[in-house]
Design a protein around this motif. Structure first.
Motif: not given
Length: 140
Positions: A59-77
């Motif tokens: 669940t946390a991963l899903g929320h994190f990746l959706h938020g990262a994409r909406s913020r325009g992030f390209r690479c996350v750890l």
């Protein structure tokens, strides 16, 4: 005898190949791949899934990746941890990996997250090594 009706024979419809259960490979660009291997990639955000249950981590991963994409992030750890190997397994020479580390590729391949991610790769030592992954996010 020639086909005079113009309908011809029905051709069998080929089924689309099922997608691999794993997420795509790291970026195809050789320079980007080289930067990833050497740990010279700029990480826009990170999430640590240590100590979470499988459901909570997913669940946390899903929320994190959706938020990262909406913020325009390209690479996350994504830090999963290496997992606890049972002493019995270590003594037998078998490798035991953590549950979260083993499940991350399957989660990234799920329909909900697949459209967000272009690839993933194990992190360099300076970013967590065996217990972390770089995840590249698809641009908006």
């Amino acid at each position: 005898m020639p086909d005079v009706t113009g309908l011809g024979r029905a051709r069998p419809v080929s089924k689309p190949k099922p997608e691999s259960p794993r997420s795509p490979a790291p970026p195809q660009d050789r320079s980007a791949e080289r930067r990833l291997r050497r740990g010279r990639v700029e990480v826009d955000a990170r999430i640590d899934l240590h100590g979470m249950t499988q459901d909570a981590a997913r669940t946390a991963l899903g929320h994190f990746l959706h938020g990262a994409r909406s913020r325009g992030f390209r690479c996350v750890l994504v830090i999963t941890g290496k997992g606890k190997a049972l002493s019995r397994l270590r003594s037998e020479g078998e490798s035991a990996t953590g549950v979260l580390k083993r499940l991350l590729p399957d989660w990234l391949a799920e329909a909900e997250l697949r459209h967000l991610v272009t690839g993933f790769a194990p992190a360099h030592r300076r970013h967590g090594g065996d217990g972390a992954f770089y995840v590249t996010i698809r641009a908006l």
